[in-house]
Design a protein around this motif. Structure first.
Motif, short mmCIF file in Angstrom:
data_model
loop_
_atom_site.label_atom_id
_atom_site.label_comp_id
_atom_site.label_asym_id
_atom_site.label_seq_id
_atom_site.Cartn_x
_atom_site.Cartn_y
_atom_site.Cartn_z
N THR A 1 0.84 -1.19 0.00
CA THR A 1 0.00 0.00 0.00
C THR A 1 0.88 1.24 0.00
N PRO A 2 0.57 2.25 -0.82
CA PRO A 2 1.36 3.47 -0.81
C PRO A 2 1.36 4.13 0.57
N CYS A 3 2.50 4.67 0.96
CA CYS A 3 2.66 5.37 2.23
C CYS A 3 2.60 6.87 1.97
N LEU A 4 1.69 7.56 2.65
CA LEU A 4 1.45 8.98 2.41
C LEU A 4 1.74 9.77 3.68
N VAL A 5 2.68 10.70 3.59
CA VAL A 5 2.97 11.61 4.69
C VAL A 5 2.35 12.97 4.36
N LEU A 6 1.56 13.50 5.28
CA LEU A 6 0.93 14.80 5.11
C LEU A 6 1.45 15.73 6.20
N ALA A 7 1.77 16.95 5.85
CA ALA A 7 2.26 17.93 6.82
C ALA A 7 1.74 19.31 6.45
N ASN A 8 1.14 19.99 7.42
CA ASN A 8 0.58 21.32 7.19
C ASN A 8 1.56 22.40 7.64
N PHE A 9 1.85 23.35 6.74
CA PHE A 9 2.80 24.41 7.01
C PHE A 9 2.11 25.77 6.93
N THR A 10 2.49 26.66 7.82
CA THR A 10 1.97 28.03 7.77
C THR A 10 2.83 28.95 6.92
N GLY A 11 4.07 28.55 6.66
CA GLY A 11 4.97 29.36 5.84
C GLY A 11 5.51 28.58 4.67
N ARG A 12 5.57 29.23 3.51
CA ARG A 12 6.02 28.54 2.30
C ARG A 12 7.50 28.22 2.35
N SER A 13 8.30 29.09 2.98
CA SER A 13 9.74 28.85 3.04
C SER A 13 10.05 27.55 3.78
N ALA A 14 9.38 27.34 4.92
CA ALA A 14 9.61 26.12 5.69
C ALA A 14 9.17 24.90 4.89
N LEU A 15 8.06 25.02 4.20
CA LEU A 15 7.58 23.90 3.37
C LEU A 15 8.62 23.58 2.29
N ASN A 16 9.14 24.60 1.64
CA ASN A 16 10.11 24.37 0.57
C ASN A 16 11.38 23.69 1.10
N GLN A 17 11.81 24.07 2.30
CA GLN A 17 12.98 23.43 2.88
C GLN A 17 12.72 21.95 3.15
N ALA A 18 11.54 21.65 3.69
CA ALA A 18 11.19 20.26 3.95
C ALA A 18 11.11 19.48 2.64
N TRP A 19 10.49 20.06 1.64
CA TRP A 19 10.36 19.42 0.32
C TRP A 19 11.74 19.08 -0.23
N THR A 20 12.65 20.04 -0.20
CA THR A 20 13.99 19.83 -0.75
C THR A 20 14.72 18.71 -0.02
N GLN A 21 14.63 18.71 1.30
CA GLN A 21 15.37 17.70 2.06
C GLN A 21 14.76 16.31 1.92
N VAL A 22 13.44 16.23 1.89
CA VAL A 22 12.80 14.93 1.69
C VAL A 22 13.09 14.40 0.29
N SER A 23 13.10 15.28 -0.70
CA SER A 23 13.39 14.86 -2.07
C SER A 23 14.78 14.27 -2.17
N ALA A 24 15.74 14.84 -1.43
CA ALA A 24 17.09 14.29 -1.44
C ALA A 24 17.15 12.97 -0.69
N MET A 25 16.35 12.83 0.36
CA MET A 25 16.33 11.61 1.16
C MET A 25 15.63 10.47 0.44
N VAL A 26 14.53 10.79 -0.26
CA VAL A 26 13.71 9.76 -0.93
C VAL A 26 13.47 10.22 -2.38
N PRO A 27 14.43 9.98 -3.26
CA PRO A 27 14.30 10.50 -4.64
C PRO A 27 13.05 10.00 -5.36
N GLU A 28 12.57 8.83 -4.99
CA GLU A 28 11.41 8.27 -5.69
C GLU A 28 10.08 8.85 -5.21
N ALA A 29 10.10 9.66 -4.15
CA ALA A 29 8.86 10.23 -3.61
C ALA A 29 8.26 11.22 -4.60
N THR A 30 6.93 11.34 -4.57
CA THR A 30 6.24 12.35 -5.36
C THR A 30 5.57 13.34 -4.42
#
Length: 200
Positions: free
Chosen positions: A123-152
């Motif tokens: 079953t696909p694993c889905l992580v959801l996270a709510n951010f109030t600031g776009r900068s923090a979201l972008n940092q998380a996105w960048t780091q997760v993308s490097a950690m899990v390249p296959e993630a969408t």
């Protein structure tokens, strides 16, 4: 209640469509769904437009676990069934209560004759996270993308006007979840470190 309804939203598509997630309440299975069940779920979020088509997709996500702190992996990573519905007209949705979900009495009574499923299918694993600031979201996105390249990744605006980052880690098997889903936990922790709220 039979199920809980989470994160209903109208999608800007042609034809118009609605998306939401269902998690288990008193009933602990959703089979292939029925037209009657889908109509009742939509009515519970205020939609009475003509249904053109619908689909169900299963995920597992810690977002819906209610801060569960026990040892049962199925409670820590509960099934969350995404319902997507195409409609004849653009609908208006009822407001979601402050606690984040709507209860429904819709029932998917029994499996069709063709229904066959492994006890714990991949079953696909889905992580959801709510951010109030776009900068923090972008940092998380960048780091997760490097950690899990296959993630969408995708983002949506949720009821409190925060931005929800949706991270699909791909299909994962029984051993992954029963072993603690450590990769997903690391992704949750990273999002939380950047200020993301990882529980509904």
């Amino acid at each position: 209640m039979t199920y809980f309804i989470w994160l209903p939203r109208v999608l800007d598509t042609a034809p118009p469509s609605v998306e939401l997630f269902l998690t288990y309440g008193d009933l602990e299975e959703i089979f292939d769904g029925t037209d009657e069940m889908i109509e009742e779920v939509l009515a519970d979020v205020g939609v009475d437009d003509k249904i053109l088509s619908w689909s169900l997709t299963r995920y597992r996500s810690g977002y819906f676990d209610g801060n569960y702190d026990g040892e049962n992996w199925e409670e820590r990573w509960p099934l969350a069934v995404r319902l997507g519905v195409e409609l004849s007209d653009k609908p208006w949705l009822d407001e979601v209560p402050p606690w984040g979900y709507i209860e429904t009495e819709a029932v998917d009574y029994e499996p069709p004759d063709s229904f066959m499923r492994m006890a714990w299918p991949p079953t696909p694993c889905l992580v959801l996270a709510n951010f109030t600031g776009r900068s923090a979201l972008n940092q998380a996105w960048t780091q997760v993308s490097a950690m899990v390249p296959e993630a969408t990744f995708s983002t949506i605006t949720v009821a409190d006007e925060s931005t929800q980052l949706r991270i699909d880690l791909g299909e994962r098997d029984y051993d992954f979840y029963s072993g603690g889903a450590q990769l997903a936990v690391e992704v949750e922790n990273l999002c939380s470190h950047h200020g993301g709220r990882i529980r509904g």
